[in-house]
Design an enzyme around this catalytic site. Structure first.
Site, PDB file in Angstrom:
ATOM      1  N   PHE A 230     -55.278  -7.844  19.057  1.00  0.00           N
ATOM      2  CA  PHE A 230     -56.534  -8.002  18.325  1.00  0.00           C
ATOM      3  C   PHE A 230     -57.681  -8.283  19.285  1.00  0.00           C
ATOM      4  CE2 PHE A 230     -53.095  -9.670  15.695  1.00  0.00           C
ATOM      5  CZ  PHE A 230     -53.325  -9.130  14.449  1.00  0.00           C
ATOM      6  N   ASP A 231     -58.847  -7.729  18.973  1.00  0.00           N
ATOM      7  CA  ASP A 231     -60.089  -8.208  19.555  1.00  0.00           C
ATOM      8  C   ASP A 231     -60.431  -9.528  18.863  1.00  0.00           C
ATOM      9  OD1 ASP A 231     -62.529  -8.250  20.987  1.00  0.00           O
ATOM     10  OD2 ASP A 231     -63.556  -7.280  19.318  1.00  0.00           O
ATOM     11  N   GLY A 232     -61.391 -10.259  19.432  1.00  0.00           N
ATOM     12  CA  GLY A 232     -61.752 -11.547  18.858  1.00  0.00           C
ATOM     13  C   GLY A 232     -62.915 -11.469  17.892  1.00  0.00           C
TER      14      GLY A 232
ATOM     15  N   PHE B 224     -56.573  -3.620  17.257  1.00  0.00           N
ATOM     16  CA  PHE B 224     -57.715  -3.630  16.337  1.00  0.00           C
ATOM     17  C   PHE B 224     -58.956  -4.131  17.058  1.00  0.00           C
ATOM     18  CE2 PHE B 224     -53.984  -4.414  13.539  1.00  0.00           C
ATOM     19  CZ  PHE B 224     -54.083  -3.283  12.752  1.00  0.00           C
TER      20      PHE B 224
ATOM     21  N   ASP C 138     -63.572  -3.961  16.778  1.00  0.00           N
ATOM     22  CA  ASP C 138     -64.747  -3.530  16.024  1.00  0.00           C
ATOM     23  C   ASP C 138     -65.646  -2.613  16.834  1.00  0.00           C
ATOM     24  OD1 ASP C 138     -65.417  -5.877  17.675  1.00  0.00           O
ATOM     25  OD2 ASP C 138     -67.404  -5.720  16.773  1.00  0.00           O
TER      26      ASP C 138
END
Length: 320
Positions: free
Chosen positions: A180-182, A294, A296
């Site tokens: 995951f991105d943060g 994932f 954004d």
């Protein structure tokens, strides 16, 4: 003999809703739809309904998720994961998809075929923790309704669609690895807004001050998914979990501290954390061996999809 009775709900299981184009490689049939219309597409699918579809980008991940239900070391044998198919196909054209599911031995029994209408409205009906689709509009609507969602991106190369029986076997003991991105994914885009408006120095100063004041980051759209994964992990010894998670973020020191304290406050374990300070993420994801990542930021997604399956999360200020 009567058919087995399915539970009326999924209890504490992790529920993942996935579109047919994320699960299977439907490039050829989708091209028929785009070029020749619905009638030609319907005839194409019906004529080939006994030909199994090849694996899509999310197929290996789904296989590993479903294997969690047979992992004997964790818990009381209760179902851990439910995969639900959501498709714009009709039941008629969707028969090929169900036959492909059966061909591959996937334990997927529930589906919604919406006959050309957007299926996102059924994501919450099924109680999904995650929605994966090839349609960005459906993904945005799911995110707006409060469900973690991502657009599954095709691989960078334009290789021919794989044969249904040609995909490499997934090792039975291979862990499921999710990265995951943060900001704007696990966390809100609060900090990202400061970065965009006032620059890196102001961002670092604000994060350092908020960490010192004990102000944790608000949760983002994927917080509940991470929590659900951690619930499954807790049923296993820390060194024997069938799931590994990673945080791979463009943050660096001193902005790392608030992230660590936020995860501590949530009582959620991240197995691996990478604070890259703006470096390309793709090679790190390849080394981690992510089954899906994932993010954004479409720039990071473009880098990542050269190495691992990638989902774009169209959330936050950068996607406004």
């Amino acid at each position: 003999m009567s058919a087995p009775t399915l539970p009326a709900d999924f209890g504490d299981a992790l529920v993942i809703a996935i579109s047919s184009r994320a699960l299977f490689d439907m490039r050829a049939s989708h091209a028929v739809f785009e070029n020749d219309g619905l009638d030609a597409y319907s005839k194409y699918q019906i004529a080939r309904e006994t030909e199994p579809l090849g694996p899509g980008v999310a197929f290996p991940m789904v296989e590993k998720f479903l294997r969690l239900n047979n992992a004997g070391d964790g818990g009381d044998g209760a179902q851990k994961v439910e995969i639900v198919l959501l498709s714009r196909n009709s039941a008629d054209t969707g028969l090929r998809i169900f036959k492909s599911i059966e061909h591959n031995g996937l334990d997927i029994t529930r589906a919604a075929f919406t006959g050309g209408q957007s299926p996102y409205r059924h994501v919450k009906s099924f109680g999904a923790h995650l929605f994966l689709s090839a349609d960005p509009a459906d993904v945005r609507r799911a995110l707006e309704s409060g469900v973690a969602a991502a657009t599954v991106l095709p691989p960078r190369d334009e290789s021919p669609p794989p044969d249904a029986d040609s995909q490499p076997a997934v090792a039975a003991d291979a862990p499921l690895k999710i990265a995951f991105d943060g900001d704007a994914v696990l966390f809100s885009d609060e900090a990202e807004q400061v970065f965009r408006a006032r620059g890196k120095d102001a961002f670092n100063a604000a994060e350092k001050e908020k960490a010192r004041a004990g102000r944790i980051l608000p949760g983002g759209p994927f917080k509940n998914l991470l929590a659900a994964l951690h619930t499954i992990q807790r049923a296993y010894p820390a060194d024997a979990s069938p799931i590994r998670t990673a945080l791979i973020t463009a943050r660096s020191a001193p902005a790392h501290e608030r992230v660590i304290k936020t995860l501590r406050a949530w009582d959620i374990r991240i197995d691996e954390s990478y604070f890259l300070g703006g470096m390309e993420k793709g090679e790190f994801l390849r080394a981690f061996g992510a089954d899906i990542f994932f993010d954004d930021h479409i720039k990071h997604c473009e880098s990542a999809r050269e190495h691992v399956p990638t989902g774009h999360v169209p959330h936050g200020i950068i996607n406004a």
